[in-house]
Design a protein around this motif. Structure first.
Motif, mmCIF file in Angstrom:
data_model
loop_
_atom_site.group_PDB
_atom_site.id
_atom_site.type_symbol
_atom_site.label_atom_id
_atom_site.label_comp_id
_atom_site.label_asym_id
_atom_site.label_seq_id
_atom_site.Cartn_x
_atom_site.Cartn_y
_atom_site.Cartn_z
ATOM 1 N N ARG A 58 -8.058 -5.742 -2.777
ATOM 2 C CA ARG A 58 -8.789 -6.967 -4.261
ATOM 3 C C ARG A 58 -7.608 -7.242 -4.670
ATOM 4 N NH1 ARG A 58 -13.385 -4.556 -7.148
ATOM 5 N NH2 ARG A 58 -14.347 -4.023 -5.519
ATOM 6 N N ARG A 59 -6.789 -7.059 -4.931
ATOM 7 C CA ARG A 59 -5.953 -6.935 -5.708
ATOM 8 C C ARG A 59 -5.062 -7.930 -5.254
ATOM 9 N NH1 ARG A 59 -2.509 -5.336 -10.197
ATOM 10 N NH2 ARG A 59 -4.376 -4.151 -10.674
ATOM 11 N N LEU A 60 -4.438 -7.256 -4.152
ATOM 12 C CA LEU A 60 -3.677 -8.768 -3.929
ATOM 13 C C LEU A 60 -3.966 -9.714 -2.301
ATOM 14 C CD1 LEU A 60 -1.541 -6.043 -2.265
ATOM 15 C CD2 LEU A 60 -0.821 -7.254 -3.702
ATOM 16 N N GLY A 61 -5.327 -9.816 -2.595
ATOM 17 C CA GLY A 61 -5.381 -10.287 -1.305
ATOM 18 C C GLY A 61 -6.482 -11.131 -2.855
ATOM 19 N N THR A 67 1.339 -4.465 -11.998
ATOM 20 C CA THR A 67 1.137 -3.249 -12.577
ATOM 21 C C THR A 67 -0.246 -2.281 -11.828
ATOM 22 O OG1 THR A 67 -0.878 -4.468 -13.442
ATOM 23 C CG2 THR A 67 0.840 -5.255 -14.499
ATOM 24 N N PRO A 68 -0.135 -0.975 -12.202
ATOM 25 C CA PRO A 68 -0.900 -0.498 -11.565
ATOM 26 C C PRO A 68 -2.291 -0.546 -11.841
ATOM 27 C CG PRO A 68 0.993 1.024 -13.469
ATOM 28 C CD PRO A 68 0.665 -0.863 -13.365
ATOM 29 N N VAL A 69 -2.715 -0.200 -9.878
ATOM 30 C CA VAL A 69 -3.941 -0.323 -10.417
ATOM 31 C C VAL A 69 -4.882 0.689 -10.996
ATOM 32 C CG1 VAL A 69 -4.174 -1.573 -8.290
ATOM 33 C CG2 VAL A 69 -4.427 0.485 -8.142
ATOM 34 N N ASP A 70 -6.621 0.787 -11.359
ATOM 35 C CA ASP A 70 -6.596 2.321 -11.881
ATOM 36 C C ASP A 70 -8.877 1.965 -11.275
ATOM 37 O OD1 ASP A 70 -7.113 4.470 -13.624
ATOM 38 O OD2 ASP A 70 -8.054 2.807 -15.434
ATOM 39 N N THR A 71 -8.151 2.478 -11.070
ATOM 40 C CA THR A 71 -9.744 2.458 -9.964
ATOM 41 C C THR A 71 -9.738 4.193 -8.786
ATOM 42 O OG1 THR A 71 -11.665 1.851 -8.490
ATOM 43 C CG2 THR A 71 -9.156 1.081 -8.244
ATOM 44 N N LEU A 72 -10.749 4.763 -8.540
ATOM 45 C CA LEU A 72 -10.929 6.108 -7.675
ATOM 46 C C LEU A 72 -10.796 5.039 -6.011
ATOM 47 C CD1 LEU A 72 -13.550 8.008 -9.067
ATOM 48 C CD2 LEU A 72 -11.728 8.255 -9.676
ATOM 49 N N ALA A 73 -11.151 4.172 -6.187
ATOM 50 C CA ALA A 73 -11.467 3.876 -4.576
ATOM 51 C C ALA A 73 -9.850 2.656 -4.393
ATOM 52 C CB ALA A 73 -12.239 2.631 -4.160
ATOM 53 N N LEU A 82 1.880 -0.953 -8.201
ATOM 54 C CA LEU A 82 1.038 -0.306 -8.352
ATOM 55 C C LEU A 82 0.081 0.687 -8.678
ATOM 56 C CD1 LEU A 82 -0.017 -2.316 -4.532
ATOM 57 C CD2 LEU A 82 -0.591 -3.432 -6.688
ATOM 58 N N GLY A 83 1.092 2.136 -8.467
ATOM 59 C CA GLY A 83 0.943 3.531 -9.301
ATOM 60 C C GLY A 83 -0.439 4.135 -7.950
ATOM 61 N N VAL A 84 0.408 3.324 -6.539
ATOM 62 C CA VAL A 84 -0.298 4.501 -5.544
ATOM 63 C C VAL A 84 0.585 4.837 -4.635
ATOM 64 C CG1 VAL A 84 -2.055 2.704 -5.591
ATOM 65 C CG2 VAL A 84 -0.670 2.452 -3.946
ATOM 66 N N SER A 85 -0.112 5.642 -3.900
ATOM 67 C CA SER A 85 1.505 6.550 -3.413
ATOM 68 C C SER A 85 1.107 5.372 -1.531
ATOM 69 C CB SER A 85 0.566 8.121 -2.394
ATOM 70 O OG SER A 85 -0.678 7.812 -1.233
ATOM 71 N N THR A 86 2.309 5.742 -1.238
ATOM 72 C CA THR A 86 3.096 4.842 -0.206
ATOM 73 C C THR A 86 1.556 5.329 0.815
ATOM 74 O OG1 THR A 86 4.049 6.815 0.848
ATOM 75 C CG2 THR A 86 5.377 5.287 -0.374
ATOM 76 N N VAL A 87 0.786 6.228 1.253
ATOM 77 C CA VAL A 87 -0.209 6.314 2.504
ATOM 78 C C VAL A 87 -1.174 5.108 1.857
ATOM 79 C CG1 VAL A 87 -1.580 7.605 3.648
ATOM 80 C CG2 VAL A 87 0.216 8.871 3.294
ATOM 81 N N THR A 88 -1.601 5.596 0.851
ATOM 82 C CA THR A 88 -2.596 4.256 0.347
ATOM 83 C C THR A 88 -2.192 3.394 0.627
ATOM 84 O OG1 THR A 88 -3.262 5.826 -1.782
ATOM 85 C CG2 THR A 88 -3.561 3.583 -1.681
ATOM 86 N N LEU A 89 -1.027 2.905 0.037
ATOM 87 C CA LEU A 89 -0.469 1.312 0.270
ATOM 88 C C LEU A 89 -0.254 1.141 1.810
ATOM 89 C CD1 LEU A 89 0.812 -1.457 -0.631
ATOM 90 C CD2 LEU A 89 2.991 -0.306 -0.201
#
Length: 273
Positions: A27-30, A14-20, A54-61
């Motif tokens: 942290r989620r996957l680990g 599910t989407p992560v909700d944090t600035l970092a 996860l609700g992030v960009s592919t660059v972030t992923l």
């Protein structure tokens, strides 16, 4: 395989909700890998799909996957049949978890403790009001398994399952979902205190007292005891985060059989157990 695992797996993606966001994905996957929610050799969804989930960009992923590769938790293969695969590294999981714990600030851990205590305390209070004595079989089963568990990984999964089952006993779908989310975020770190025999014994006693209070319909006592279960584990994690292991092995406050502190040790106390 744990019966709550499919629900917990869904929360992993599910989407992560944090600035970092990079750190949040790592942290989620680990944590999911250390909890056994993602198995050794399992292929992760493709980058586009996983980033969307996860609700992030592919660059972030991609940055997060790079960090996971550096930690030895993910292997990426190119070409036909390629992708990113879970790799459970050899060596003590505790070393990896201590390194991950160091990424949390004490303020984050205290905030998480407050959140978890609020959820579990409310779940216990409602369970005491709504649950029939015969409906506590799953909680008792989990407690028995916790007593018999030999390794910290199994113990942390059982404790997580116990709190999910407690929320389910409250007959609240929202509390149950929130508890699953909390266990996905935190559960792996609970391996650290639960690897200590003294903390395990204390945890078993506290969880047994919660079941007793729920069984008796003592809603306020059930809430307080569930909050104390959470605060005791989180206090130990904070001690480990601060490196004060020796101080944590001092004498513990004496408690009555129902988990409440005896009056002689209660005076002057301002914080939760």
């Amino acid at each position: 395989m744990n019966r709550d695992k499919p629900g917990a797996r869904r929360v992993v993606f599910t989407p992560v909700d944090t600035l970092a966001r990079v750190d949040a994905v790592v942290r989620r996957l680990g944590d999911a890998i250390d909890l056994g929610l993602l198995a050794d050799g399992e292929q992760l969804p493709g980058e586009t799909d996983l980033a969307a989930q996860l609700g992030v960009s592919t660059v972030t992923l991609r940055e997060a996957l790079m960090a996971l590769r550096q930690q030895g938790l993910v292997t990426t293969r190119r070409g036909r049949g390629g992708g990113s695969f879970v790799t459970v590294p050899e060596g003590p999981a505790e070393d990896r978890l201590l390194a991950r714990l160091a990424e949390w600030s004490t303020e984050e851990l205290r905030d998480l403790a407050d959140h978890w205590a609020a959820v579990s305390g409310t779940a216990a209070r409602l369970a005491a009001q709504r649950t029939e004595p015969d409906d506590l079989r799953q909680l008792r089963r989990s407690l028995g398994e916790l007593v018999d568990a030999k390794d910290s990984g199994t113990r942390s999964r059982i404790v997580g399952r116990f709190h999910v089952e407690l929320a389910a006993a409250a007959q609240s779908a929202r509390l149950t979902r929130e508890e699953v989310t909390l266990q996905t975020e935190l559960g792996a770190l609970l391996r650290l205190p639960l690897g200590e025999d003294e903390h395990l014994e204390d945890s078993v006693d506290r969880h047994r007292a919660v079941i007793s209070a729920v069984h008796d319909g003592a809603d306020d006592r059930a809430r307080t005891l569930a909050e104390q279960c959470v605060q005791a584990s989180m206090a130990r994690l904070i001690e480990l985060r601060l490196g004060s292991a020796d101080g944590a092995r001092g004498p513990r406050p004496k408690e009555a059989p129902d988990g409440q502190q005896s009056p002689s040790r209660k005076r002057g106390r301002t914080g939760p157990a």
